[in-house]
Design an enzyme around this catalytic site. Structure first.
Site, PDB file in Angstrom:
ATOM      1  N   CYS A  66       0.807  -1.230   0.000  1.00 21.56           N
ATOM      2  CA  CYS A  66       0.000   0.000   0.000  1.00 21.56           C
ATOM      3  C   CYS A  66       0.835   1.272   0.000  1.00 21.56           C
ATOM      4  O   CYS A  66       0.289   2.374  -0.139  1.00 21.56           O
ATOM      5  CB  CYS A  66      -0.940   0.001   1.195  1.00 21.56           C
ATOM      6  N   HIS A  78      -3.034   7.477   6.334  1.00 16.00           N
ATOM      7  CA  HIS A  78      -3.274   6.195   5.672  1.00 16.00           C
ATOM      8  C   HIS A  78      -4.695   5.735   5.969  1.00 16.00           C
ATOM      9  O   HIS A  78      -5.399   5.267   5.077  1.00 16.00           O
ATOM     10  CB  HIS A  78      -2.246   5.168   6.135  1.00 16.00           C
ATOM     11  N   HIS A  93      -9.737   2.074  -0.468  1.00 12.06           N
ATOM     12  CA  HIS A  93      -8.286   1.866  -0.478  1.00 12.06           C
ATOM     13  C   HIS A  93      -7.885   1.452  -1.886  1.00 12.06           C
ATOM     14  O   HIS A  93      -8.335   0.425  -2.394  1.00 12.06           O
ATOM     15  CB  HIS A  93      -7.927   0.778   0.528  1.00 12.06           C
TER      16      HIS A  93
END
Length: 417
Positions: free
Chosen positions: A171, A304, A341
């Site tokens: 990620c 995040h 995401h």
């Protein structure tokens, strides 16, 4: 790997002269800025593959409504593109047109992705297990499954003959790609760099997250006391980076400045971050140090913020420590609440969000967070806000991206005025 700040003698300022973005909000700066500014939810039932066997059946899926960009590639070559390649091309075309790089043959291309051409791999597998196996087009599926294939197509389409770098740090991949390009330009290794990240929804990845029960069966609520998982999306963002002197010499429009970059590794656990966010704190401090900026100068953090219990509490601890006595003055939100995401694309897309927020002077809200976790000491952006409502100037924005395996990256952006 840690990136120390260069000395004043060797340091060069790095600015952004072109941006391209595509998410479930739409294609281009305007459509996405509107979505992020108001914190709109872009989740809907998945249509590109079946979800009857999955717990979760929604994601932030992109709708391709704009014509595909005109390039040097033939229509036959374009027809072979899978979903990820198309996302990348929409973003790259916008960034290159906006930057007005009419000729840039030696420019390095640095991209982050986690699944690349996964859809082609899935097609290969389905064809291979048929009885009898389907052999037609299998070679094409293999070549388009390779993680560098989308970048190679991009270089061929726009005559970019510089080196290709593919970063797959989970990620954090998109943020690492932006940071690596920033370091290359700032250190003098190149005058320009085309950087970004891309990832498309795929059945294998979606089913994998769902089987781990990492996906929220309700809604993504970063930093909410009732948060129960992440939501997936897809998209791409590409940034045209160059030295300030180069941009000024040719009279280019400057959208913002990449001021700092920090990267660190969390060795605590393969999938769980350190409870106190030690590596996250290190990457944020490194980003501030490389820019010569004190944490108290940072007004906004695009965190995040996946909406998972462990990630958000760890990141909250890191931000609390970073800001210290000034923690109540730092505004924090996660745009994953609206578009999900985006895995390898997340860091690049969220970099563009920071540039949008700085340029247009607003803060992106997360409308689904209704009951903040007590661990949060900073100011959560829970409703649309303009910078003029803040108690201090909005000049710096920090973007965090933390990936499975402990790959952490932070980028610091400065408003251009």
């Amino acid at each position: 790997m840690l990136f120390p700040a260069p000395t004043c003698k060797e340091s060069r300022r790095v600015v952004v002269t072109g941006v391209g973005i595509i998410t479930a909000y739409g294609t281009g700066w305007e459509a996405n800025a509107e979505g992020f500014r108001w914190g709109r939810s872009a989740f809907r039932p998945v249509t590109i593959f079946g979800t009857t066997r999955q717990r979760v059946k929604t994601a932030a899926e992109v709708e391709f409504t704009n014509p595909f960009p005109q390039t040097r590639l033939t229509s036959r070559e374009v027809s072979r593109f899978e979903r990820a390649g198309r996302l990348l091309f929409y973003a790259a075309d916008e960034a290159l047109r906006q930057s007005a790089w009419h000729s840039s043959p030696g420019t390095p291309v640095i991209l982050g992705t986690t699944s690349g051409g996964m859809a082609s791999g899935e097609e290969f597998y389905r064809a291979a297990i048929q009885s009898p196996p389907i052999l037609r087009k299998q070679a094409t599926r293999v070549t388009h499954y390779l993680s560098q294939r989308q970048a190679m197509n991009l270089c061929a389409a726009y005559d970019l003959t510089g080196p290709i770098n593919i970063i797959a740090n989970a990620c954090a991949a998109g943020a690492n790609a932006v940071g690596h390009g920033f370091e290359m330009v700032r250190s003098g290794r190149t005058e320009r760099a085309l950087v970004g990240g891309y990832d498309a929804l795929s059945q294998l990845v979606f089913a994998g997250f769902d089987s781990l029960q990492a996906l929220s069966p309700t809604t993504c609520r970063p930093f909410d006391v009732n948060r129960d998982g992440l939501a997936l999306g897809e998209g791409a963002a590409v940034l045209a980076l160059e030295t300030l002197s180069s941009a000024q010499e040719r009279g280019a429009q400057i959208l913002g400045e990449v001021a700092g970059y920090g990267a660190s590794t969390d060795c605590h656990h393969l999938t769980q971050p350190h409870p106190q966010g030690e590596a996250a704190l290190k990457s944020m401090r490194l980003a501030c140090d490389s820019a010569g900026v004190k944490p108290e100068q940072v007004t906004y953090v695009n965190d995040h913020g996946t909406g998972t219990p462990m990630n958000d509490s760890s990141e909250a601890a890191a931000i609390n420590t970073l800001a210290g006595d000034c923690v109540s003055q730092i505004h924090v939100s996660s745009t994953k609440a609206g578009i999900g995401h985006l895995l390898g694309a997340a860091g690049a897309v969220e970099s563009v969000v920071c540039l949008m927020a700085l340029k247009e002077q607003w803060l992106p809200p997360m409308m689904t967070t209704l009951h903040p976790d007590p661990a949060v000491k900073f100011a959560l952006v829970q409703k649309p806000a303009k910078a003029k409502e803040l108690s201090r100037p909005f000049e710096f924005a920090l973007s965090n991206s933390f990936g499975f395996g402990g790959a952490n990256a932070s980028l610091l952006f400065r408003r251009w005025s």
